[in-house]
Each structure stands twice: as C-alpha cells, then as structure tokens.
Design a protein around this motif. Structure first.
Motif, PDB file in Angstrom:
ATOM      1  N   GLU A   1       0.820  -1.210   0.000  1.00 33.90           N
ATOM      2  CA  GLU A   1       0.000   0.000   0.000  1.00 33.90           C
ATOM      3  C   GLU A   1       0.854   1.261   0.000  1.00 33.90           C
ATOM      4  OE1 GLU A   1      -2.644  -0.662   3.271  1.00 33.90           O
ATOM      5  OE2 GLU A   1      -3.619  -2.353   2.270  1.00 33.90           O
ATOM      6  N   SER A   2       2.040   1.195   0.605  1.00 35.06           N
ATOM      7  CA  SER A   2       2.921   2.368   0.594  1.00 35.06           C
ATOM      8  C   SER A   2       3.411   2.683  -0.813  1.00 35.06           C
ATOM      9  CB  SER A   2       4.117   2.137   1.523  1.00 35.06           C
ATOM     10  OG  SER A   2       5.055   1.223   0.959  1.00 35.06           O
ATOM     11  N   LEU A   3       3.394   1.666  -1.678  1.00 31.91           N
ATOM     12  CA  LEU A   3       3.810   1.838  -3.071  1.00 31.91           C
ATOM     13  C   LEU A   3       2.611   1.941  -4.018  1.00 31.91           C
ATOM     14  CD1 LEU A   3       6.728  -0.758  -3.108  1.00 31.91           C
ATOM     15  CD2 LEU A   3       6.943   1.732  -3.126  1.00 31.91           C
ATOM     16  N   ASN A   4       1.413   2.020  -3.439  1.00 33.04           N
ATOM     17  CA  ASN A   4       0.177   2.103  -4.234  1.00 33.04           C
ATOM     18  C   ASN A   4       0.009   0.903  -5.164  1.00 33.04           C
ATOM     19  OD1 ASN A   4      -0.702   4.673  -3.198  1.00 33.04           O
ATOM     20  ND2 ASN A   4       0.892   5.629  -4.452  1.00 33.04           N
ATOM     21  N   ILE A   5       0.439  -0.261  -4.682  1.00 38.43           N
ATOM     22  CA  ILE A   5       0.241  -1.504  -5.431  1.00 38.43           C
ATOM     23  C   ILE A   5      -1.023  -2.172  -4.899  1.00 38.43           C
ATOM     24  CG2 ILE A   5       1.170  -3.792  -5.951  1.00 38.43           C
ATOM     25  CD1 ILE A   5       3.977  -2.605  -5.623  1.00 38.43           C
ATOM     26  N   PRO A   6      -2.063  -2.291  -5.714  1.00 44.95           N
ATOM     27  CA  PRO A   6      -3.297  -2.915  -5.225  1.00 44.95           C
ATOM     28  C   PRO A   6      -3.113  -4.406  -4.998  1.00 44.95           C
ATOM     29  CG  PRO A   6      -3.445  -2.535  -7.578  1.00 44.95           C
ATOM     30  CD  PRO A   6      -2.158  -1.895  -7.131  1.00 44.95           C
ATOM     31  N   TRP A   7      -3.906  -4.931  -4.083  1.00 42.28           N
ATOM     32  CA  TRP A   7      -3.851  -6.364  -3.820  1.00 42.28           C
ATOM     33  C   TRP A   7      -5.267  -6.910  -3.690  1.00 42.28           C
ATOM     34  CZ3 TRP A   7      -5.798  -8.178   0.872  1.00 42.28           C
ATOM     35  CH2 TRP A   7      -5.950  -7.232   1.899  1.00 42.28           C
ATOM     36  N   GLY A   8      -5.394  -8.191  -3.973  1.00 44.11           N
ATOM     37  CA  GLY A   8      -6.698  -8.825  -3.909  1.00 44.11           C
ATOM     38  C   GLY A   8      -6.577 -10.274  -3.491  1.00 44.11           C
ATOM     39  N   VAL A   9      -7.723 -10.903  -3.313  1.00 42.23           N
ATOM     40  CA  VAL A   9      -7.788 -12.281  -2.826  1.00 42.23           C
ATOM     41  C   VAL A   9      -8.486 -13.153  -3.854  1.00 42.23           C
ATOM     42  CG1 VAL A   9      -8.717 -13.794  -1.030  1.00 42.23           C
ATOM     43  CG2 VAL A   9      -7.781 -11.553  -0.420  1.00 42.23           C
ATOM     44  N   VAL A  10      -7.881 -14.300  -4.131  1.00 36.49           N
ATOM     45  CA  VAL A  10      -8.470 -15.305  -5.019  1.00 36.49           C
ATOM     46  C   VAL A  10      -8.508 -16.610  -4.233  1.00 36.49           C
ATOM     47  CG1 VAL A  10      -8.285 -16.546  -7.194  1.00 36.49           C
ATOM     48  CG2 VAL A  10      -7.538 -14.163  -7.061  1.00 36.49           C
ATOM     49  N   THR A  11      -9.692 -17.020  -3.834  1.00 32.74           N
ATOM     50  CA  THR A  11      -9.839 -18.183  -2.965  1.00 32.74           C
ATOM     51  C   THR A  11     -10.930 -19.109  -3.477  1.00 32.74           C
ATOM     52  OG1 THR A  11     -10.407 -18.888  -0.701  1.00 32.74           O
ATOM     53  CG2 THR A  11     -11.421 -16.858  -1.491  1.00 32.74           C
ATOM     54  N   ASN A  12     -10.800 -20.387  -3.174  1.00 35.64           N
ATOM     55  CA  ASN A  12     -11.883 -21.322  -3.476  1.00 35.64           C
ATOM     56  C   ASN A  12     -12.904 -21.378  -2.348  1.00 35.64           C
ATOM     57  OD1 ASN A  12     -10.862 -21.946  -5.964  1.00 35.64           O
ATOM     58  ND2 ASN A  12     -10.227 -24.030  -5.467  1.00 35.64           N
ATOM     59  N   LYS A  13     -12.646 -20.683  -1.265  1.00 40.83           N
ATOM     60  CA  LYS A  13     -13.598 -20.575  -0.162  1.00 40.83           C
ATOM     61  C   LYS A  13     -14.844 -19.849  -0.674  1.00 40.83           C
ATOM     62  CE  LYS A  13     -12.952 -19.248   4.737  1.00 40.83           C
ATOM     63  NZ  LYS A  13     -12.126 -20.382   5.216  1.00 40.83           N
TER      64      LYS A  13
ATOM     65  N   GLY B   1     -14.822 -18.830  -4.393  1.00 44.43           N
ATOM     66  CA  GLY B   1     -15.068 -20.047  -5.146  1.00 44.43           C
ATOM     67  C   GLY B   1     -16.370 -20.051  -5.906  1.00 44.43           C
ATOM     68  N   ASP B   2     -17.360 -19.309  -5.398  1.00 49.40           N
ATOM     69  CA  ASP B   2     -18.651 -19.246  -6.080  1.00 49.40           C
ATOM     70  C   ASP B   2     -18.858 -17.928  -6.815  1.00 49.40           C
ATOM     71  OD1 ASP B   2     -18.683 -17.933  -3.652  1.00 49.40           O
ATOM     72  OD2 ASP B   2     -20.724 -18.498  -3.130  1.00 49.40           O
ATOM     73  N   THR B   3     -17.795 -17.129  -6.933  1.00 50.66           N
ATOM     74  CA  THR B   3     -17.868 -15.894  -7.712  1.00 50.66           C
ATOM     75  C   THR B   3     -17.790 -16.198  -9.203  1.00 50.66           C
ATOM     76  OG1 THR B   3     -16.764 -14.695  -5.921  1.00 50.66           O
ATOM     77  CG2 THR B   3     -16.813 -13.617  -8.067  1.00 50.66           C
ATOM     78  N   VAL B   4     -17.120 -17.294  -9.529  1.00 48.66           N
ATOM     79  CA  VAL B   4     -16.871 -17.671 -10.916  1.00 48.66           C
ATOM     80  C   VAL B   4     -17.468 -19.050 -11.183  1.00 48.66           C
ATOM     81  CG1 VAL B   4     -14.781 -16.279 -11.146  1.00 48.66           C
ATOM     82  CG2 VAL B   4     -14.622 -18.599 -10.228  1.00 48.66           C
ATOM     83  N   THR B   5     -17.515 -19.423 -12.448  1.00 46.98           N
ATOM     84  CA  THR B   5     -18.068 -20.734 -12.792  1.00 46.98           C
ATOM     85  C   THR B   5     -17.056 -21.854 -12.604  1.00 46.98           C
ATOM     86  OG1 THR B   5     -17.491 -20.374 -15.118  1.00 46.98           O
ATOM     87  CG2 THR B   5     -19.711 -19.757 -14.425  1.00 46.98           C
ATOM     88  N   GLN B   6     -15.762 -21.527 -12.736  1.00 50.09           N
ATOM     89  CA  GLN B   6     -14.712 -22.529 -12.583  1.00 50.09           C
ATOM     90  C   GLN B   6     -13.663 -22.017 -11.602  1.00 50.09           C
ATOM     91  OE1 GLN B   6     -13.640 -23.089 -16.860  1.00 50.09           O
ATOM     92  NE2 GLN B   6     -14.183 -25.219 -16.488  1.00 50.09           N
ATOM     93  N   PRO B   7     -13.621 -22.560 -10.389  1.00 50.50           N
ATOM     94  CA  PRO B   7     -12.619 -22.124  -9.411  1.00 50.50           C
ATOM     95  C   PRO B   7     -11.233 -22.661  -9.750  1.00 50.50           C
ATOM     96  CG  PRO B   7     -13.904 -23.932  -8.517  1.00 50.50           C
ATOM     97  CD  PRO B   7     -14.527 -23.587  -9.847  1.00 50.50           C
ATOM     98  N   LYS B   8     -10.248 -22.274  -8.952  1.00 48.05           N
ATOM     99  CA  LYS B   8      -8.895 -22.802  -9.134  1.00 48.05           C
ATOM    100  C   LYS B   8      -8.927 -24.334  -9.081  1.00 48.05           C
ATOM    101  CE  LYS B   8      -7.637 -20.642  -5.439  1.00 48.05           C
ATOM    102  NZ  LYS B   8      -6.878 -20.128  -4.271  1.00 48.05           N
ATOM    103  N   PRO B   9      -8.173 -25.014  -9.924  1.00 47.07           N
ATOM    104  CA  PRO B   9      -7.004 -24.554 -10.682  1.00 47.07           C
ATOM    105  C   PRO B   9      -7.297 -23.930 -12.040  1.00 47.07           C
ATOM    106  CG  PRO B   9      -7.232 -26.903 -10.958  1.00 47.07           C
ATOM    107  CD  PRO B   9      -8.302 -26.490  -9.981  1.00 47.07           C
ATOM    108  N   ALA B  10      -8.554 -23.707 -12.384  1.00 43.59           N
ATOM    109  CA  ALA B  10      -8.858 -22.994 -13.625  1.00 43.59           C
ATOM    110  C   ALA B  10      -8.357 -21.552 -13.505  1.00 43.59           C
ATOM    111  CB  ALA B  10     -10.356 -23.013 -13.895  1.00 43.59           C
ATOM    112  N   PRO B  11      -7.991 -20.929 -14.603  1.00 43.99           N
ATOM    113  CA  PRO B  11      -7.478 -19.553 -14.547  1.00 43.99           C
ATOM    114  C   PRO B  11      -8.558 -18.500 -14.357  1.00 43.99           C
ATOM    115  CG  PRO B  11      -7.535 -20.324 -16.815  1.00 43.99           C
ATOM    116  CD  PRO B  11      -7.886 -21.512 -15.955  1.00 43.99           C
ATOM    117  N   GLU B  12      -9.834 -18.872 -14.498  1.00 44.29           N
ATOM    118  CA  GLU B  12     -10.916 -17.884 -14.486  1.00 44.29           C
ATOM    119  C   GLU B  12     -10.893 -16.955 -13.277  1.00 44.29           C
ATOM    120  OE1 GLU B  12     -15.807 -17.602 -14.535  1.00 44.29           O
ATOM    121  OE2 GLU B  12     -14.838 -19.554 -14.761  1.00 44.29           O
ATOM    122  N   PRO B  13     -10.748 -17.454 -12.035  1.00 46.88           N
ATOM    123  CA  PRO B  13     -10.770 -16.522 -10.904  1.00 46.88           C
ATOM    124  C   PRO B  13      -9.586 -15.565 -10.884  1.00 46.88           C
ATOM    125  CG  PRO B  13     -10.285 -18.749 -10.169  1.00 46.88           C
ATOM    126  CD  PRO B  13     -10.706 -18.859 -11.591  1.00 46.88           C
TER     127      PRO B  13
END
Length: 227
Positions: free
Chosen positions: A102-114, A138-150
């Motif tokens: 955050e000090s470098l203004n680099i955004p971060w996010g979470v990709v989980t199968n939860k 995990g239910d945000t997308v149609t194919q969770p990890k290990p698919a690349p979609e999330p």
C-alpha cells in the motif's frame, strides 16, 4: 524474482494470507463434542483446510461414512461462519507486507476457493475488507482454481494485465491457476502444505519460506524496507 515491480499482488486466503485453520478445527471439535465423539489429534487437520470443508470433515470425522458427514456439513459450516475469526490470525509478517504494497500504491486482492459467505466475513473481521482491491471467491466464478478464471477475474477487477501481476498461494492449484492466467507465481511454504519437498515440482516462479521475505523477493523499494 523479477526485473519489474508488480502492478498488483493476488493472494490465496487460507494458508497464505491468514492462518484460518484454528477456527475451522474448533468448529470440528465442537461438532464432535455435540455428537458425543471423543477428542482426536487435530494437528493433521491443518493440511485438510486448503481443500475445503469436505476434506476437514473427512479427516475430522473418520468414524462416519460420507453420507453421515454430509448430513452434518451445514451445521458445521454455520457454526464456522459465526465464529470464523476467533483464533484465526494473519501469518507473521503478512501485515507488514500489505503495508509495503500500500505504501507503493500496489493494489492487492484475494483469489480463494472458499465460498464468499465465509471468505468475506474473514476479510471483514481481519480488517482487510476496506483495503483489498477485490475478492474472488469459489462461487464468484463458474470454474474455481485450478482454472485460470478466478485469477483473470481478479486481474480484471484491479485493471491489471495478468503478466504484470503476481499470485501467491500455498497450494499447487494456485500455481496452476496463476500460470494458466499468465501471472507470475510464488509458492508459500508457510501454508498448509502436506509435502513441502514436492513444492519445487509445482513450477512456481519463486518459493517463499515466510511472508517476511516477500518484499525483498518482489524487489519492492518501500519506505519501511529502506529504514
């Protein structure tokens, strides 16, 4: 690891960003008590957490068959959801790394199968919901990890080319998903890894032993690191 600073960093949740195993295991122990079952050694259950509730119930209720475990799944999950951040904590060094990003203004996010109903309360109670740039569950997308979609969905939400992002996770599925999406990948050795000696075979771009090495690994030049 790289000749360029990442424009975004993505994290797996359980076993990477936070140690959530204690609350999942506590919910399992309460269920065993409710069912009149004796206490069991819970250490091995940590390795089940990254594979979800079915794996935790399978490892924690060996006396029951699949149908009986499934019958108690909703009760287990409801209890966990209500108490998902009692003993869970960020891994040591992770809060500092998030501050560095955050000090470098680099955004971060979470990709989980939860599932989102569990992931979002964890992020809220950890104090991260207002800081993360996205949460792909995990239910945000149609194919969770290990698919690349999330992973692709997270990069899109952050407005970042996947080639300019880094995905950090403690499971081979994280590395597979990140590589398929075109991100660079870091395997998190501090997570719920059953066979640490096999991590080299995952094909990650780098392996990190602890969150405290991530700032240097990604070659971030942040104010804290310069002190």
């Amino acid at each position: 690891m790289t000749d360029r600073i990442p424009e975004a960093v993505l994290f797996d949740l359980d076993g990477t960003l936070a140690d959530t195993a204690p609350d999942l295991i506590a919910a399992l122990e309460r269920l065993r008590l409710e069912l009149g079952l004796p206490a069991i050694e819970t250490g091995p259950l940590r390795e089940c957490v990254g594979r979800g509730a079915v794996a935790v119930l399978e490892g924690g209720l060996p006396e029951l068959g699949p149908a009986d475990r499934e019958a108690f799944r909703a009760r287990f999950l409801d209890d966990y959801q209500a108490r998902c951040w009692e003993a869970s904590r960020p891994f040591d060094g992770m809060p500092d790394f998030l501050d560095d990003l955050e000090s470098l203004n680099i955004p971060w996010g979470v990709v989980t199968n939860k599932l989102e109903r569990f992931a979002r309360p964890v992020m809220e109670r950890a104090g991260w919901s207002g800081r993360m740039g996205c949460l792909v569950a995990g239910d945000t997308v149609t194919q969770p990890k290990p698919a690349p979609e999330p992973v692709l969905a997270a990069c899109s939400a952050l407005g970042v080319d996947p080639a300019r992002a880094v995905f950090i996770g403690d499971d081979e599925r994280d590395v597979i998903a990140g590589r398929a999406a075109g991100t660079r990948t870091v395997a998190a050795l501090w997570g719920y890894i059953a066979e640490p000696d096999r991590v080299d075979a995952w094909g990650a771009d780098a392996i990190a032993e602890a969150p405290g090495v991530l700032t240097a690994l990604l070659e971030l030049r942040c104010p804290r690191a310069a002190v």
